[in-house]
Every structure is written in C-alpha cells, then in structure tokens.
Design a protein around this motif. Structure first.
Motif, mmCIF file in Angstrom:
data_model
loop_
_atom_site.group_PDB
_atom_site.id
_atom_site.type_symbol
_atom_site.label_atom_id
_atom_site.label_comp_id
_atom_site.label_asym_id
_atom_site.label_seq_id
_atom_site.Cartn_x
_atom_site.Cartn_y
_atom_site.Cartn_z
ATOM 1 N N MET A 28 38.597 36.724 53.883
ATOM 2 C CA MET A 28 37.800 36.620 52.601
ATOM 3 C C MET A 28 37.292 35.579 51.970
ATOM 4 S SD MET A 28 40.910 39.265 50.413
ATOM 5 C CE MET A 28 41.999 38.190 50.952
ATOM 6 N N ARG A 29 36.359 35.537 51.166
ATOM 7 C CA ARG A 29 35.681 34.125 50.532
ATOM 8 C C ARG A 29 36.465 34.147 49.419
ATOM 9 N NH1 ARG A 29 29.666 33.755 51.300
ATOM 10 N NH2 ARG A 29 29.789 32.155 50.723
ATOM 11 N N ILE A 30 36.199 33.091 48.918
ATOM 12 C CA ILE A 30 37.054 32.870 47.501
ATOM 13 C C ILE A 30 36.683 33.667 46.310
ATOM 14 C CG2 ILE A 30 35.380 30.678 46.052
ATOM 15 C CD1 ILE A 30 38.146 29.379 45.094
ATOM 16 N N GLY A 31 35.195 34.017 45.837
ATOM 17 C CA GLY A 31 35.334 34.958 45.286
ATOM 18 C C GLY A 31 35.804 36.724 45.375
ATOM 19 N N GLU A 32 35.678 37.361 46.946
ATOM 20 C CA GLU A 32 36.241 37.593 47.087
ATOM 21 C C GLU A 32 38.077 38.038 46.705
ATOM 22 O OE1 GLU A 32 33.281 39.638 50.617
ATOM 23 O OE2 GLU A 32 35.434 37.933 50.975
ATOM 24 N N ILE A 33 38.801 37.280 47.646
ATOM 25 C CA ILE A 33 39.778 36.809 47.482
ATOM 26 C C ILE A 33 40.036 37.013 45.306
ATOM 27 C CG2 ILE A 33 40.201 34.795 47.490
ATOM 28 C CD1 ILE A 33 43.135 35.324 48.123
ATOM 29 N N ALA A 34 39.490 36.226 44.640
ATOM 30 C CA ALA A 34 39.699 36.207 43.181
ATOM 31 C C ALA A 34 39.821 37.622 42.324
ATOM 32 C CB ALA A 34 38.889 34.735 42.540
ATOM 33 N N ALA A 35 38.903 38.513 42.439
ATOM 34 C CA ALA A 35 38.151 39.890 42.759
ATOM 35 C C ALA A 35 39.479 40.876 42.831
ATOM 36 C CB ALA A 35 36.448 39.959 43.296
ATOM 37 N N LEU A 36 39.937 40.756 44.311
ATOM 38 C CA LEU A 36 40.804 41.623 44.747
ATOM 39 C C LEU A 36 42.157 41.086 43.194
ATOM 40 C CD1 LEU A 36 41.865 43.069 46.129
ATOM 41 C CD2 LEU A 36 42.703 41.317 48.112
ATOM 42 N N VAL A 37 43.123 40.146 43.419
ATOM 43 C CA VAL A 37 43.419 39.628 42.641
ATOM 44 C C VAL A 37 43.427 40.107 40.789
ATOM 45 C CG1 VAL A 37 45.140 37.638 42.189
ATOM 46 C CG2 VAL A 37 44.744 38.619 44.565
#
Length: 261
Positions: free
Chosen positions: A1-10
């Motif tokens: 995951m990239r930073i935008g993806e992990i941020a959106a996930l959490v």
C-alpha cells in the motif's frame, strides 16, 4: 500500500500519517525502488491503533508511551487517568448546564438583564426594580447599583464571608417593600450627585438607607468581614460615587453597625 491507500483504509489523512512518522509514532516503512513508501498490513494495524487511542482523547505523547509499553501497563494507567479526567469534565459540564438552564428560564421570562448572567435571585431583583420603575427616566444610581451588585456577586471570594454576603443580599431583596424603597433611595442619591458632603440631605438619605435595611441585613453589614472597608471592591464602589453619595453610604453603614451591636 502507498501512503494514500493506507490513510484511506484507516480513515486518516496522508498528512496525519506523515506527522506520525515525524513524531516517531509510526515507523518509516521500506521504500520501493522508485522512492515511494510501501506499507504493510502490520503498518495499517499500528496506524489504526494510533487513531483509536487519539479518538479516546489521548495526546500524542501519551500515545507514544502506550505504544512503547509492550506489557500494556502504560495503557491501563493512561486510560485510568483519562477516565478520571473525563469524569471531572463531565461534572463541570453538568454544573454549567444547570447554570445555563437557569439563564434560559430568565431569558424566556424576559428577566435576563444586560449585566447578566447573574444568579436567579439577583436577576429577579433587577427585573422587579425595572418593572416597578417602568415609565420613569433611568436612574443613574440604579444603573450603578446593578453594576456593583453584579460585580459583587462575581468577584466576592469563595468562603464563609461570601456566603454571608450572598445571604445578606437575598434577605435585602426579599424584604417587604424593598423595591419601592430602592426607587426612593435612588431618587435621593441622584439628587445628591452635585451636592456637597455636608448637605443636610446627606444625613436624611443616610437615615433612610439605614432604616430601609432589615435587622438581619443590618447584622450582616455590621460584620466587617463581609466587605472589608479597605478592600479593592469597596474602593471601586466608592470611586464611582459623588462625594455626597459616598457620605450617605458611609453614614448609613455607621448607623447600621451601631444598630447591630
């Protein structure tokens, strides 16, 4: 995951993720060959924990302490402290809501004055004075009296002396004919705004003021601890009076203290 993806996930922002990296709460992940961060499920779990802890009200320093303690002891201690802090906040909010409820009643009944918020007893007194004085020109002394009573109720120090002072004010407000006598006193004091302290009307007004005070109130005012003569509050009150008006109050206080002995 990239930073935008992990941020959106959490459910946080990429900016928050970078901030957590900067503070050392969230370790920097391995970077790809192109320089982008590569986050794993373990990173997401840790980020989610940070989010849950901050949503509980923990500061980021406290979150760091919790994350650094593998045994969980720090988390228990921090959560207990947080629970106690929330309990105190809850009590404060409850007290404020009770006060607000009283103010709402005053506002809905049209008795919340410009000097408010004040206690229900003082608001009722102000309302009664204004109601009985409807149609008359505004008394300068009445305005000063409202300001001073409001200040007195607000800044009188907590303790036994304040309790006696509040009781004295309550008795004065509830005495039969108190409002009518207040208007008469205001008129007498207004008439002395430009007079000299030795004007004959000073002694007359002082006797009227002293006679107006019920025995219970006179006994309270006879106690110098209620409002010490050398206090800043007393100085502020007298500084706002004309010389003849000040003489009236001082003479009246002397008379009621003699009566209280």
């Amino acid at each position: 995951m990239r930073i935008g993806e992990i941020a959106a996930l959490v459910g946080v922002t990429p900016r928050a993720v970078r901030h957590y990296h900067h503070l050392g709460l969230l370790p920097e992940p391995v970077r790809r060959a192109n320089g982008y961060r590569r986050y794993t499920v373990r990173d997401a779990v840790l980020l989610a924990r940070i989010r849950r802890l901050t949503e509980l009200g923990l500061g980021l320093d406290e979150v760091r302490d919790v994350l650094a303690d593998e045994g969980g002891r720090e988390l228990v201690e921090v959560l207990e402290e947080l629970d106690e802090d929330l309990r105190r906040q809850e009590a404060v909010i409850h007290e404020r809501r009770e006060r607000l409820a009283g103010l709402l009643v005053q506002a809905r009944e049209g008795i919340l004055t410009a000097e408010g918020p004040v206690s229900p007893a003082l608001a009722s007194l102000f309302h009664d004075v204004a109601r009985t004085g409807a149609g008359r020109p505004e008394s300068p002394m009445a305005a000063k009296d409202r300001e001073m009573l409001t200040l007195l109720e607000t800044v009188a120090p907590e303790g036994e002396a304040r309790d006696r002072l509040m009781e004295t004010m309550r008795q004065l407000a509830e005495a039969p004919g108190a409002v009518e006598r207040a208007h008469e006193l205001y008129a007498r004091l207004d008439a002395l705004a430009e007079a000299a302290p030795d004007d004959p009307r000073v002694a007359e007004a002082a006797r009227f003021l002293a006679d107006t005070l019920p025995d219970e109130v006179a006994a309270g005012l006879g106690d110098a601890d209620v409002v010490p003569a050398d206090s800043e509050l007393a100085a502020a009150f007298f500084a706002d009076l004309a010389p003849a008006q000040e003489a009236v109050v001082l003479q009246a206080l002397r008379l009621v203290r003699e009566r209280a002995r």
